[in-house]
Design a protein around this motif. Structure first.
Motif, PDB file in Angstrom:
ATOM      1  N   CYS A   1       0.848  -1.191   0.000  1.00 19.57           N
ATOM      2  CA  CYS A   1       0.000   0.000   0.000  1.00 19.57           C
ATOM      3  C   CYS A   1       0.886   1.245   0.000  1.00 19.57           C
ATOM      4  O   CYS A   1       2.097   1.159   0.208  1.00 19.57           O
ATOM      5  CB  CYS A   1      -0.949   0.010   1.193  1.00 19.57           C
ATOM      6  SG  CYS A   1      -0.126   0.237   2.771  1.00 19.57           S
TER       7      CYS A   1
ATOM      8  N   GLU B   1      -5.351  -1.501  -6.472  1.00 20.90           N
ATOM      9  CA  GLU B   1      -6.605  -2.208  -6.180  1.00 20.90           C
ATOM     10  C   GLU B   1      -7.090  -1.821  -4.784  1.00 20.90           C
ATOM     11  O   GLU B   1      -6.360  -1.958  -3.805  1.00 20.90           O
ATOM     12  CB  GLU B   1      -6.335  -3.714  -6.206  1.00 20.90           C
ATOM     13  CG  GLU B   1      -7.372  -4.533  -6.934  1.00 20.90           C
ATOM     14  CD  GLU B   1      -6.896  -5.985  -7.086  1.00 20.90           C
ATOM     15  OE1 GLU B   1      -6.379  -6.543  -6.097  1.00 20.90           O
ATOM     16  OE2 GLU B   1      -7.037  -6.547  -8.188  1.00 20.90           O
ATOM     17  N   LYS B   2      -8.305  -1.339  -4.710  1.00 20.91           N
ATOM     18  CA  LYS B   2      -8.881  -0.958  -3.411  1.00 20.91           C
ATOM     19  C   LYS B   2      -8.952  -2.170  -2.481  1.00 20.91           C
ATOM     20  O   LYS B   2      -9.347  -3.257  -2.896  1.00 20.91           O
ATOM     21  CB  LYS B   2     -10.297  -0.408  -3.620  1.00 20.91           C
ATOM     22  CG  LYS B   2     -10.315   1.038  -4.071  1.00 20.91           C
ATOM     23  CD  LYS B   2     -10.418   1.990  -2.877  1.00 20.91           C
ATOM     24  CE  LYS B   2     -10.392   3.438  -3.354  1.00 20.91           C
ATOM     25  NZ  LYS B   2     -10.337   4.392  -2.249  1.00 20.91           N
ATOM     26  N   ASP B   3      -8.536  -1.935  -1.228  1.00 20.70           N
ATOM     27  CA  ASP B   3      -8.600  -3.000  -0.225  1.00 20.70           C
ATOM     28  C   ASP B   3      -8.937  -2.328   1.107  1.00 20.70           C
ATOM     29  O   ASP B   3      -8.053  -1.948   1.864  1.00 20.70           O
ATOM     30  CB  ASP B   3      -7.258  -3.733  -0.149  1.00 20.70           C
ATOM     31  CG  ASP B   3      -7.230  -4.758   0.992  1.00 20.70           C
ATOM     32  OD1 ASP B   3      -8.315  -5.226   1.384  1.00 20.70           O
ATOM     33  OD2 ASP B   3      -6.120  -5.070   1.481  1.00 20.70           O
TER      34      ASP B   3
ATOM     35  N   LYS C   1      -9.550   0.480   3.456  1.00 23.22           N
ATOM     36  CA  LYS C   1      -9.098   1.879   3.410  1.00 23.22           C
ATOM     37  C   LYS C   1      -7.756   2.035   2.733  1.00 23.22           C
ATOM     38  O   LYS C   1      -7.249   3.134   2.567  1.00 23.22           O
ATOM     39  CB  LYS C   1      -9.072   2.466   4.825  1.00 23.22           C
ATOM     40  CG  LYS C   1      -8.193   1.733   5.807  1.00 23.22           C
ATOM     41  CD  LYS C   1      -8.236   2.431   7.178  1.00 23.22           C
ATOM     42  CE  LYS C   1      -7.454   1.655   8.217  1.00 23.22           C
ATOM     43  NZ  LYS C   1      -7.446   2.369   9.518  1.00 23.22           N
ATOM     44  N   TRP C   2      -7.175   0.921   2.313  1.00 21.28           N
ATOM     45  CA  TRP C   2      -5.896   0.982   1.623  1.00 21.28           C
ATOM     46  C   TRP C   2      -6.060   0.774   0.124  1.00 21.28           C
ATOM     47  O   TRP C   2      -7.110   0.345  -0.352  1.00 21.28           O
ATOM     48  CB  TRP C   2      -4.949  -0.083   2.192  1.00 21.28           C
ATOM     49  CG  TRP C   2      -4.510   0.206   3.581  1.00 21.28           C
ATOM     50  CD1 TRP C   2      -3.639   1.192   3.973  1.00 21.28           C
ATOM     51  CD2 TRP C   2      -4.901  -0.483   4.777  1.00 21.28           C
ATOM     52  NE1 TRP C   2      -3.469   1.161   5.332  1.00 21.28           N
ATOM     53  CE2 TRP C   2      -4.219   0.158   5.862  1.00 21.28           C
ATOM     54  CE3 TRP C   2      -5.739  -1.549   5.061  1.00 21.28           C
ATOM     55  CZ2 TRP C   2      -4.372  -0.253   7.179  1.00 21.28           C
ATOM     56  CZ3 TRP C   2      -5.883  -1.961   6.365  1.00 21.28           C
ATOM     57  CH2 TRP C   2      -5.211  -1.308   7.413  1.00 21.28           C
ATOM     58  N   VAL C   3      -4.991   1.079  -0.602  1.00 21.54           N
ATOM     59  CA  VAL C   3      -4.917   0.729  -2.022  1.00 21.54           C
ATOM     60  C   VAL C   3      -3.692  -0.146  -2.204  1.00 21.54           C
ATOM     61  O   VAL C   3      -2.577   0.277  -1.922  1.00 21.54           O
ATOM     62  CB  VAL C   3      -4.815   1.979  -2.917  1.00 21.54           C
ATOM     63  CG1 VAL C   3      -4.682   1.569  -4.381  1.00 21.54           C
ATOM     64  CG2 VAL C   3      -6.023   2.883  -2.734  1.00 21.54           C
TER      65      VAL C   3
END
Lengths: 116, 116
Positions: free
Chosen positions: B31, B62-64, B66-68
């Motif tokens: 991230c 890729e969105k995960d 609140k992280w990317v």
DNA sequence: TGTCCATTTCGTTTTACACCGAAATATAAT
DNA sequence: ATTATATTTCGGTGTAAAACGAAATGGACA
């Protein structure tokens, strides 16, 4: 080789005119005035591009009378540079611009270009 | 692909920090805050580097929650991009900086980094 | 030796890029 | 809903790079 130097290798490839020069040199060795004629840039600009490509080992310049012949570096010893040079024909393959460049190589003549 | 676009591919590789990012993503997806911690740059700067790498197809985000999660592009279809990605482990291999980066990857933890 | 000429170097301008902090956005958790 | 937080976007700053013309360099040849 430090990561900064690796980055410089790719920076040398990051300009369209320098990629065109490398593509042209795949066809044959060329002097500065021939490259200048094809790229339609100032001679000093072309000289600078050649300096950048030579500094990282992609090409070499060889004195030939009053001209300097530039060519792909035939005795390059760095593995990264060698592999990049060998991949170039695959990466930069015959778009409109470079195809036109390579055609023009057949017609440019340093004796007609320079001795005016 | 036009020669200008080919040049942009190499321009994306022409910055040491972006090469470090690609090398890190070879180890695992990361991230933004994890990359920021390792590179010791401002978050906004890292985000910009990631945007540049994503724009030319080297990586995807890729969105995960609140992280990317950023990772090497797994469904890349451009032959030049694919071949460059496959050559990267050979070109950028374990200098002092990138070795240290990859080691740090094992210890960074987004949950400790971010939730302060 | 002196001139010619291809190339390089220099000085300058314009454009692009790396970087930062602050503000905006979007998602999680309380 | 409101707060917290991970990421992106925005504005600004300093540095690097690409372009040019002019001047300097260095062979070739008369």
């Amino acid at each position: 080789m430090l990561i900064e130097e690796k980055a410089k290798l790719f920076k040398a490839l990051s300009d369209p005119n320098r990629l065109r020069i490398l593509k042209m040199l795949q066809a044959r060795k060329l002097c500065v005035c021939e490259i200048t004629e094809i790229l339609e840039l100032a001679t000093s600009t072309v000289s600078e591009h050649l300096r950048i490509l030579e500094a990282v080992g992609f090409i070499i310049g060889e004195k030939d009378g009053k001209w300097v012949n530039y060519m792909l570096n035939p005795h390059c010893c760095d593995a990264t540079v060698i592999s990049i040079l060998s991949m170039l024909p695959f990466w930069v393959s015959n778009d409109t611009v470079t195809s036109s460049d390579v055609e023009k190589i057949n017609s440019v003549d340093r004796n007609k270009l320079c001795c005016k």
